[in-house]
Design an enzyme around this catalytic site. Structure first.
Site: not given
Ligand code: PMP
Length: 338
Positions: A44
């Site tokens: 992130k």
């Molecule tokens: N894994 C973790 C630990 C996250 O914090 C997030 C985002 N909230 C994601 C995966 C998913 O990524 P995205 O928001 O790009 O779908």
């Protein structure tokens, strides 16, 4: 001398790792981007940087202004650190159910953290709505003082993954990639990487690994936003189609239970030395499913999103895991006897 000017310049360009166990199990090359190696400890950081660069470019944030966001934690950590580096103040709204470790990590970035009850998106008290309302209130008293980052529906998130994460994967594999799979929180990673890869080779298969309790796998497979079960994973899954997820080029989708994904997080630590969180376990489970669907000899890429230490009290807590009916490996029982 080789040096980087600031924090932003250290985000991205993460190593692509070979996952030994998943590769041996499937006869494929199963590779993963080590996004936990970003300076804020998660994928992130990219989202935070992409959103912020876009806001600066479009004149939506002023020097010394407020960054306001609703987040499960990792985006807030990225925004808090970038705020410290670039001179912005950061205010984060976050559901109180998130891990203590993430909340603490966020607080020490200097961000103001407002914990709110975990309620469905349709409730006006949902953390994303509270963040937007707070930015609006700041702007009412001092016009232009606050910028709402809006990671779920601001497609600068997806676009930054398309321009960085996706391009890096293409270049690191030298175009020898047959499939990509990951979970979706905002959808930024999956949609952005999916678009980058499909633009270079429409034959690359893009797959969604969805935790149980999320409606997205059903949505892809049947068109209906229906969820069942639950998951201890954080930051992934959704009950709605965000602007970032909407139109993502997804070929396959699976709903993955915790008793499949969490043991893979444990195994990755114990056998390969990578300490990753629950969403990375879901991603590795998805990579194994995708590799099996494609058959031996293919190359599949996924993401290690963040570190397991961010969830220490849940992911490596035998008592907690047993309560959730998740298998506890013998070495974990030995590490924490009684
Ligand atoms: N894994 C973790 C630990 C996250 O914090 C997030 C985002 N909230 C994601 C995966 C998913 O990524 P995205 O928001 O790009 O779908």
């Amino acid at each position: 001398m080789s040096s980087r000017p600031d924090l932003a310049a250290t985000i991205g360009h993460t190593p692509l790792l070979r996952l030994r166990h998943a590769s041996a199990l499937t006869g494929c090359e199963v590779l993963a981007k080590a996004e936990l190696m970003n300076p804020g400890g998660s994928i992130k950081d990219r989202t935070a940087l992409g959103l912020l660069l876009d806001a600066e470019r479009r004149g939506l944030i002023r020097a010394g202004g407020f960054i306001v966001e609703g987040t499960a934690g990792n985006t807030g950590i990225g925004l808090g650190l970038l705020g410290a580096s670039l001179g912005y103040r950061t205010v984060i709204f976050m559901p109180e159910t998130q891990s203590r470790e993430k909340i603490d990590a966020l607080r020490i970035t200097g961000a103001e953290v407002r914990l709110v009850p975990a309620v469905p998106y349709k409730d006006p008290n949902h953390y994303a709505h509270q963040a937007r309302a707070h930015a609006e209130a700041l702007n009412e008293s001092d016009a232009g003082s606050a910028w709402f980052a809006n990671q779920f529906d601001n497609t600068a998130n997806r676009d930054f993954h398309e321009a960085t994460t996706g391009v890096e994967i293409w270049e690191q594999t030298e175009g020898h990639i047959d499939g990509f799979v990951c979970a979706s929180g905002t959808g930024g990673t999956l949609a952005g990487v999916g678009r980058a890869l499909k633009a270079r080779n429409p034959g690359v298969r893009i797959a969604l690994a969805d935790p149980t309790g999320s409606a997205l796998a059903n949505y892809v497979n049947t068109g209906e936003l229906v969820a069942s079960g639950n998951s201890i994973s954080e930051g992934i899954g959704s009950s709605r189609v965000t602007a970032n997820f909407d139109g993502a080029p997804i070929d396959l989708a699976w709903s993955i239970p915790d008793d499949e994904s969490i043991p893979l997080s444990h195994q990755l630590l114990h056998e390969e030395g990578w300490c990753v969180g629950g969403s990375s376990g879901v991603n590795v489970a998805g990579a194994i499913r995708l590799a099996r669907a494609l058959g031996p000899g293919h190359t599949v890429v996924t993401i290690l999103c963040d570190a397991g230490t961010r969830y220490q009290a849940k992911l490596f807590n035998p008592g907690f895991l047993r309560e959730k009916n998740i298998p506890v490996p013998p070495w974990l029982d030995q590490a924490f006897p009684g």
